[in-house]
Design a protein around this motif. Structure first.
Motif, PDB file in Angstrom:
ATOM      1  N   TYR A   1       0.837  -1.189   0.000  1.00  0.00           N
ATOM      2  CA  TYR A   1       0.000   0.000   0.000  1.00  0.00           C
ATOM      3  C   TYR A   1       0.875   1.244   0.000  1.00  0.00           C
ATOM      4  O   TYR A   1       1.868   1.323   0.735  1.00  0.00           O
ATOM      5  CB  TYR A   1      -0.918   0.033   1.227  1.00  0.00           C
ATOM      6  CG  TYR A   1      -1.825  -1.165   1.328  1.00  0.00           C
ATOM      7  CD1 TYR A   1      -2.977  -1.253   0.549  1.00  0.00           C
ATOM      8  CD2 TYR A   1      -1.532  -2.219   2.201  1.00  0.00           C
ATOM      9  CE1 TYR A   1      -3.808  -2.361   0.623  1.00  0.00           C
ATOM     10  CE2 TYR A   1      -2.361  -3.324   2.291  1.00  0.00           C
ATOM     11  CZ  TYR A   1      -3.493  -3.393   1.486  1.00  0.00           C
ATOM     12  OH  TYR A   1      -4.310  -4.486   1.563  1.00  0.00           O
ATOM     13  N   VAL A   2       0.479   2.221  -0.805  1.00  0.00           N
ATOM     14  CA  VAL A   2       1.089   3.541  -0.764  1.00  0.00           C
ATOM     15  C   VAL A   2       0.021   4.525  -0.312  1.00  0.00           C
ATOM     16  O   VAL A   2      -1.042   4.619  -0.939  1.00  0.00           O
ATOM     17  CB  VAL A   2       1.659   3.962  -2.127  1.00  0.00           C
ATOM     18  CG1 VAL A   2       2.218   5.387  -2.045  1.00  0.00           C
ATOM     19  CG2 VAL A   2       2.757   2.996  -2.567  1.00  0.00           C
ATOM     20  N   VAL A   3       0.289   5.223   0.773  1.00  0.00           N
ATOM     21  CA  VAL A   3      -0.640   6.205   1.337  1.00  0.00           C
ATOM     22  C   VAL A   3      -0.132   7.593   0.987  1.00  0.00           C
ATOM     23  O   VAL A   3       1.029   7.926   1.259  1.00  0.00           O
ATOM     24  CB  VAL A   3      -0.752   6.056   2.866  1.00  0.00           C
ATOM     25  CG1 VAL A   3      -1.750   7.058   3.431  1.00  0.00           C
ATOM     26  CG2 VAL A   3      -1.137   4.631   3.254  1.00  0.00           C
ATOM     27  N   ILE A   4      -0.979   8.402   0.380  1.00  0.00           N
ATOM     28  CA  ILE A   4      -0.611   9.769   0.012  1.00  0.00           C
ATOM     29  C   ILE A   4      -1.205  10.714   1.036  1.00  0.00           C
ATOM     30  O   ILE A   4      -2.420  10.902   1.103  1.00  0.00           O
ATOM     31  CB  ILE A   4      -1.138  10.120  -1.391  1.00  0.00           C
ATOM     32  CG1 ILE A   4      -0.644   9.115  -2.425  1.00  0.00           C
ATOM     33  CG2 ILE A   4      -0.703  11.537  -1.782  1.00  0.00           C
ATOM     34  CD1 ILE A   4      -1.317   9.269  -3.784  1.00  0.00           C
TER      35      ILE A   4
ATOM     36  N   ALA B   1       3.456  14.474  -3.731  1.00  0.00           N
ATOM     37  CA  ALA B   1       2.946  13.611  -4.797  1.00  0.00           C
ATOM     38  C   ALA B   1       2.583  14.470  -5.998  1.00  0.00           C
ATOM     39  O   ALA B   1       1.910  15.503  -5.857  1.00  0.00           O
ATOM     40  CB  ALA B   1       1.738  12.825  -4.312  1.00  0.00           C
ATOM     41  N   THR B   2       2.997  14.059  -7.183  1.00  0.00           N
ATOM     42  CA  THR B   2       2.722  14.818  -8.397  1.00  0.00           C
ATOM     43  C   THR B   2       1.677  14.158  -9.281  1.00  0.00           C
ATOM     44  O   THR B   2       0.977  14.835 -10.021  1.00  0.00           O
ATOM     45  CB  THR B   2       4.012  15.030  -9.206  1.00  0.00           C
ATOM     46  OG1 THR B   2       4.600  13.752  -9.493  1.00  0.00           O
ATOM     47  CG2 THR B   2       5.010  15.871  -8.417  1.00  0.00           C
TER      48      THR B   2
ATOM     49  N   VAL C   1       2.732   5.827  -7.316  1.00  0.00           N
ATOM     50  CA  VAL C   1       2.687   7.277  -7.159  1.00  0.00           C
ATOM     51  C   VAL C   1       4.016   7.867  -7.596  1.00  0.00           C
ATOM     52  O   VAL C   1       5.084   7.334  -7.270  1.00  0.00           O
ATOM     53  CB  VAL C   1       2.405   7.664  -5.686  1.00  0.00           C
ATOM     54  CG1 VAL C   1       2.315   9.179  -5.539  1.00  0.00           C
ATOM     55  CG2 VAL C   1       1.119   7.006  -5.193  1.00  0.00           C
ATOM     56  N   GLU C   2       3.928   8.954  -8.331  1.00  0.00           N
ATOM     57  CA  GLU C   2       5.112   9.744  -8.676  1.00  0.00           C
ATOM     58  C   GLU C   2       5.206  10.893  -7.681  1.00  0.00           C
ATOM     59  O   GLU C   2       4.188  11.526  -7.351  1.00  0.00           O
ATOM     60  CB  GLU C   2       4.959  10.278 -10.101  1.00  0.00           C
ATOM     61  CG  GLU C   2       6.114  11.143 -10.582  1.00  0.00           C
ATOM     62  CD  GLU C   2       5.819  11.681 -11.974  1.00  0.00           C
ATOM     63  OE1 GLU C   2       6.220  11.023 -12.966  1.00  0.00           O
ATOM     64  OE2 GLU C   2       5.171  12.754 -12.072  1.00  0.00           O
ATOM     65  N   TYR C   3       6.416  11.180  -7.201  1.00  0.00           N
ATOM     66  CA  TYR C   3       6.560  12.249  -6.212  1.00  0.00           C
ATOM     67  C   TYR C   3       7.916  12.908  -6.355  1.00  0.00           C
ATOM     68  O   TYR C   3       8.817  12.412  -7.045  1.00  0.00           O
ATOM     69  CB  TYR C   3       6.371  11.709  -4.796  1.00  0.00           C
ATOM     70  CG  TYR C   3       7.471  10.774  -4.306  1.00  0.00           C
ATOM     71  CD1 TYR C   3       8.525  11.253  -3.529  1.00  0.00           C
ATOM     72  CD2 TYR C   3       7.449   9.420  -4.607  1.00  0.00           C
ATOM     73  CE1 TYR C   3       9.520  10.403  -3.060  1.00  0.00           C
ATOM     74  CE2 TYR C   3       8.439   8.561  -4.150  1.00  0.00           C
ATOM     75  CZ  TYR C   3       9.479   9.055  -3.389  1.00  0.00           C
ATOM     76  OH  TYR C   3      10.472   8.214  -2.944  1.00  0.00           O
ATOM     77  N   ARG C   4       8.054  14.020  -5.683  1.00  0.00           N
ATOM     78  CA  ARG C   4       9.302  14.789  -5.719  1.00  0.00           C
ATOM     79  C   ARG C   4       9.612  15.253  -4.307  1.00  0.00           C
ATOM     80  O   ARG C   4       8.725  15.698  -3.576  1.00  0.00           O
ATOM     81  CB  ARG C   4       9.132  15.986  -6.660  1.00  0.00           C
ATOM     82  CG  ARG C   4      10.334  16.903  -6.730  1.00  0.00           C
ATOM     83  CD  ARG C   4      10.085  18.069  -7.678  1.00  0.00           C
ATOM     84  NE  ARG C   4      10.429  17.696  -9.048  1.00  0.00           N
ATOM     85  CZ  ARG C   4       9.639  17.855 -10.087  1.00  0.00           C
ATOM     86  NH1 ARG C   4       8.419  18.335  -9.924  1.00  0.00           N
ATOM     87  NH2 ARG C   4      10.049  17.526 -11.302  1.00  0.00           N
TER      88      ARG C   4
END
Length: 537
Positions: free
Chosen positions: A4-7, A216-217, A229-232
């Motif tokens: 799981y990825v939580v944003i 998150a982008t 998820v893509e993030y920076r």
């Protein structure tokens, strides 16, 4: 690769990451755009005054110009830190009215009636008063009475009773109506945010990775399935990706969850095309149905009442003593949440349930506490619990680092203003009762000059704003303009849920933090059930 990825590491995200990582076989990654919750201004309850004054640990979000506020832009403080808004709020613990949740269920959301959600409130809670039919002990989220309430908070409650309102010792019990002291999310004299309850005690778990400073982008899709998820890190860092084997859980809040969906190509197709974003899934309800509790404050000046908070020589001496006491024993002046007392009242006797909430503040609160006001005094908020007005969250730009356009459409429905005018007068009625009037406090000129209904309406349009409860922008329901189903899965997509206040079909009658924690607790059971079903399949 994680399960799981939580944003978002706010109230909902902290619950999700903490609960899901209880299973050592489940790998969880949490992305939080803000820093860790290490500031003393977070942990010291009275630090809320400093955070409000200097807009610390927040996103700096404003609304679009509001016709209902005479063209003003409203302030929208949302937490940008582990714990999210539970790390910067006034810590008031309120669940809302039982009928709020029965209404959710009546809109086609099976499993969300009061009897369905009550067990999740109880699972979350550790109430220092003890357990009974309405409360429990043993949960991660600590709920307590104020350690050192100001004597004027008691005077407000007495004034409310003198004005004809019942004294309510438990707003989260059988009945919400009345005036009283609030219970708060304190523990041992410190703020007890969702992060402190659910997340930070478990950062050493090998199956839990928390990445702070991670914006998150976009959500990554393979076909109709969310896969990561893509993030920076920071505004200039390289783009990175994290993958989710089971689900992506979006918990960025009522303003940023719809924004990220739209940046990812999920939302109203024509709006996305205007910004040059390829449409992955045309879902017209994303960002719609935004609403919030409009609120206005009456401020009273009482220079002689030095045991109220205020900017004066004696006030500074008291604050320094309070700092020493709080550092030594976590007691005293600085354990306040400022909004110590309040109530739920009816704008007219004919109302079937309270439609107004009051927050009594033991200091002079002007412009969210951002304006410096000399001297001592107190303030009384009144907010509308069930506004009819509905607004939107839309994109300002396809740039993921640009904040969205937030339009709560305050007072777009005339009924909202009519109720607020009545609420203003009922609040003034309480403030004029002997329990408070004996001290000789005087309303500041801005509100004191508002006597007729027309004058009160103009005062409200000139000074009202949010009381920090935006909801509804990823509404739960079975309809074509709803965003998630009753299990919080995004309609038409796989592996993606929205879990935060944005899913509320209609705002709850009270502060939104405890209901957001409940939503996440309930979501955990749904997520685990889906995982079991998948394993069986």
């Amino acid at each position: 690769m994680f399960d799981y990825v939580v944003i978002g590491g706010g109230s909902a995200g902290s619950v999700l990451a903490g609960r899901l990582s209880e299973d050592p076989a489940v790998r969880v990654c949490l992305l939080e755009a803000g820093p860790a919750d290490q500031s003393v201004f977070i942990h010291c309850p009275a630090g809320i005054a400093v955070m409000a004054k200097f807009e610390l640990n927040g996103w700096g979000q404003y609304t679009t110009p509001q016709p209902g506020l005479n063209g003003r832009k409203g302030f929208q403080p949302r937490g940008k830190v582990l714990g999210g808004s539970s790390s910067i709020n006034a810590m008031v613990y309120i669940r809302g009215q039982h009928a709020d949740y029965d209404h959710w269920a009546s809109q086609g959301n099976a499993g969300w009636g009061w009897n369905d959600v009550k067990p999740y409130f109880l699972r979350a809670e550790h109430n220092e008063r003890g357990g009974d039919d309405w409360h429990s002990q043993g949960g991660p989220f600590n709920v307590a009475d104020l350690r050192s309430p100001n004597r004027f908070s008691h005077a407000f409650v007495e004034a409310g009773v003198q004005a004809g309102h019942p004294h309510n010792r438990d707003f989260n019990g059988a009945d919400q109506e009345g005036v009283g002291l609030y219970q708060v999310t304190h523990k041992n004299g410190e703020r007890h945010s969702a992060a402190k309850g659910y997340l930070t005690p478990h950062l050493s778990r090998p199956n839990l990775q928390v990445v702070t400073g991670a914006r998150a982008t976009r959500i990554l899709f393979e076909g109709r399935r969310a896969v990561g998820v893509e993030y920076r890190i920071g505004s200039q860092g390289p783009l990175q990706q994290v993958r989710a084997q089971r689900e992506v859980l979006l918990s960025a809040g009522a303003l940023l969850s719809p924004q990220l969906l739209m940046l990812s190509g999920v939302g109203p197709g024509a709006h996305l095309q205007q910004h040059g974003i390829p449409v992955a899934h045309d879902l017209p309800g994303v960002g719609q149905h935004l609403h919030d509790h409009p609120d206005v404050v009456q401020v009273l000046d009482a220079p002689q009442l030095r045991d109220l908070f205020g900017l004066s020589l004696s006030g500074m001496v008291s604050a320094l003593r309070g700092i020493q006491e709080w550092r030594r024993s976590r007691t005293g002046l600085l354990t306040t949440n400022f909004a110590e007392a309040g109530g739920f009242i009816k704008s007219a006797p004919s109302e079937p349930v309270p439609d107004l909430q009051l927050h009594f503040v033991v200091g002079k609160l002007v412009d969210h506490g951002r304006k410096t006001v000399l001297g001592h005094g107190y303030s009384a908020h009144v907010c509308l619990l069930q506004p009819r007005s509905r607004g939107s969250v839309t994109l300002a730009s396809p740039d993921p680092h640009a904040l969205p356009l937030v339009d709560p459409a305050f007072f777009a429905d005339p009924d909202d203003m009519q109720r607020m005018v009545r609420g203003f007068k009922r609040t003034r009625e309480i403030l004029q009762q002997p329990a408070l009037a004996q001290y000789g406090a005087k309303e500041l000129a801005a509100s004191a000059s508002a006597q007729s209904d027309a004058e009160i309406e103009q005062f409200i349009r000139n000074y009202a704003d949010t009381i920090y409860h935006p909801v509804g922008s990823c509404r739960m329901g079975p309809g074509p303009r709803d965003v998630v189903d009753a299990e919080l899965r995004v309609h038409g997509l796989q592996g993606l849920r929205v879990v935060d206040a944005s899913i509320m079909p209609r705002i709850v009658s009270g502060n939104t933090n405890a209901p957001t924690v409940m939503i996440a607790e309930k979501a955990v059971d749904m997520i685990r059930a889906s995982a079991r079903a998948g394993a069986v399949a």
